[in-house]
Scaffold this active site. Structure first.
Site, PDB file in Angstrom:
ATOM      1  N   HIS A 273     -36.897   1.606  12.345  1.00 24.28           N
ATOM      2  CA  HIS A 273     -36.423   1.349  13.715  1.00 24.28           C
ATOM      3  C   HIS A 273     -37.197   2.195  14.720  1.00 24.28           C
ATOM      4  O   HIS A 273     -36.611   3.002  15.452  1.00 24.28           O
ATOM      5  CB  HIS A 273     -34.941   1.680  13.918  1.00 24.28           C
ATOM      6  CG  HIS A 273     -33.992   1.133  12.900  1.00 24.28           C
ATOM      7  ND1 HIS A 273     -33.910  -0.192  12.590  1.00 24.28           N
ATOM      8  CD2 HIS A 273     -33.057   1.758  12.131  1.00 24.28           C
ATOM      9  CE1 HIS A 273     -32.969  -0.360  11.681  1.00 24.28           C
ATOM     10  NE2 HIS A 273     -32.441   0.789  11.380  1.00 24.28           N
ATOM     11  N   ASP A 324     -31.850  -3.681   5.513  1.00 21.06           N
ATOM     12  CA  ASP A 324     -31.040  -2.621   6.109  1.00 21.06           C
ATOM     13  C   ASP A 324     -29.546  -2.790   5.856  1.00 21.06           C
ATOM     14  O   ASP A 324     -29.028  -2.372   4.828  1.00 21.06           O
ATOM     15  CB  ASP A 324     -31.383  -2.565   7.610  1.00 21.06           C
ATOM     16  CG  ASP A 324     -30.794  -1.363   8.330  1.00 21.06           C
ATOM     17  OD1 ASP A 324     -30.027  -0.625   7.708  1.00 21.06           O
ATOM     18  OD2 ASP A 324     -31.093  -1.168   9.520  1.00 21.06           O
TER      19      ASP A 324
END
Ligand SMILES: [Zn+2]
Length: 457
Positions: A273, A324
């Site tokens: 991220h 994720d």
């Protein structure tokens, strides 16, 4: 010697039709040639490297579809999702974690994802006390990977603070270590266990700069690398604008800037991220050689924002993808959303194309994510070439979404045509783990997952 004969084989130099692949007893590719062999096992279709899933929190698989309603506040956000995640994290048992992770890992293989970076922060018992074996939870994840036959890079997370300059909260009690030494103890135990498993590696994950301040992060990384100079380090970098602001206030630098300049992020690092960056940070990250860990479906689900992929790729940056939180598990969907996000913002098409045959966006992103994912996991995979492990995926040319396609457009059809169901066979280290689109242990793994899911909800 195992011989596999692909109708079409994707190598770094291009497609071979046919392509013969020879695999040694250690599961590594020993020879590739465009020829046939009378005793080879035929792989019908397009044979491509598997794409590792570089970012996973396995237990969150049980949360998929359970945070899609608005809460008390009128504006839902990452932080309200996080409360739902904590509610699950506080009650899941080691046996349930193994059952959930095994189901997830089977789903990864069925989607053509031949490795996982397991970013593991759920360390302790529900009351925050230590298990009799302090590495209990991590050991369960290694067992789950073995259950599924999935290569794993286990990344126990360093989590010592509840935010910049704040002690950990009560609801973070299962995650927090007293300091780097406690975490390095877990790393040592998990390394011994991983040594028994030819496709398992152990690295370390400073959770984020908000949860792992420099005085804990830097010694933990130094301790990890002292024993294994090529070990991998993953970190949540800049998922939320709020944490970028907090980081600036506390460390006088933005997160990606700090990780590259001060922590020395290099090819061993994966910045997950890296969503909120300045152009200078994007360029510095590309130059560092670290992998950008992109988790498009989760970032979309949580409303995080868009990574500046065009600038990063133009600067030669390396990336991989991860599911994720596992709202869905699909390499094709991650890559599709990577391109579509840019199309929607820039109102253009085919933004993330390469050169030559890689002007095809699906093929370009697929091959790059396979390479980048393997780098992020520190696993000898990511391309079909001599010396690397035979982790490969067979795409069925008879699948309706691939009918009529040749090698030139097969991966475009796979990525953009939602052709996840075209994965017919998957091999890891030359061992077949998926046949006819089904993992060989699908039923028994699903039965254990069903028991865990019913007990939890
Ligand atoms: Zn994450």
């Amino acid at each position: 010697v195992l011989r596999l004969l692909a109708d079409h084989l994707l190598t770094p130099e291009g497609w071979l039709s046919p392509g013969l692949l020879e695999v040694g007893p250690d599961g590594r590719i020993t020879r590739i040639a465009s020829e046939t062999h009378p005793e080879a096992r035929r792989l019908a279709g397009f044979v491509v490297p598997g794409v590792p899933n570089l970012h996973s929190h396995a237990f969150q698989r049980a949360l998929a579809g359970r945070a899609e309603h608005r809460g008390q506040s009128q504006t839902d956000s990452f932080w309200t999702w996080r409360e739902a995640m904590y509610a699950l994290a506080l009650r899941v048992s080691p046996e349930q974690v193994r059952a959930i992770a095994a189901q997830l890992y089977v789903e990864c293989l069925e989607a053509g994802m031949t490795g996982v970076g397991e970013f593991h922060y759920l360390h302790h018992a529900p009351d925050g006390g230590r298990y009799a074996e302090p590495a209990e939870m991590g050991l369960q994840l290694l067992e789950a990977a073995k259950d599924a036959g999935l290569p794993i890079t286990l990344l126990p997370a360093l989590y010592v603070a509840g935010g910049f300059g704040r002690p950990p909260g009560e609801r973070q009690r299962r995650f927090t270590c007293r300091g780097p030494d406690e975490l390095l103890g877990l790393v040592a135990t998990l390394r011994r266990a991983a040594a028994e498993h030819p496709e398992a590696k152990v690295g370390l994950a400073p959770h984020s700069l908000r949860a792992a301040p420099p005085e804990a992060l830097l010694p933990a990384v130094a301790g990890l690398l002292a024993d294994d100079p090529e070990a991998r380090i993953h970190v949540h970098a800049a998922e939320q604008p709020q944490e970028v602001e907090d980081c600036l206030a506390h460390l006088k630098a933005r997160p990606v800037e700090w990780l590259v300049d001060t922590a020395g992020a290099d090819h061993r690092w994966c910045l997950v991220h890296a969503t909120h960056t300045t152009p200078a940070e994007t360029a510095a990250l590309a130059k560092s050689g670290a992998v950008a860990g992109l988790c498009l479906t989760t970032e979309a689900n949580l409303g995080d924002g868009l990574f500046d992929a065009p600038a990063f790729l133009a600067a030669g940056g390396r990336f991989g993808v991860g599911s994720d939180s596992h709202v869905t598990v699909s390499a094709a969907e991650e890559l599709r959303l990577l391109e579509y996000g840019q199309r929607l913002v820039h109102r253009q098409r085919n933004l993330l194309a390469g050169e030559g045959p890689e002007r095809h966006v699906g093929r370009h992103l697929y091959a790059a994510a396979a390479r980048g994912g393997a780098q992020a996991l520190g696993q000898p995979a990511g391309a079909l070439q001599v010396g690397l492990r035979a982790d490969l995926v067979v795409l069925d040319p008879e699948h309706p979404r691939l009918l009529g396609h040749g090698p030139e457009t097969a991966l475009d059809a796979f990525v953009f045509g939602d052709a996840g169901g075209a994965v017919s066979e998957v091999y890891v280290a030359g061992r077949r783990v998926v046949a006819g689109g089904r993992h060989l242990r699908r039923d028994e793994v699903r039965a254990r997952f069903a028991a865990a899911a019913r007990a939890l909800y």
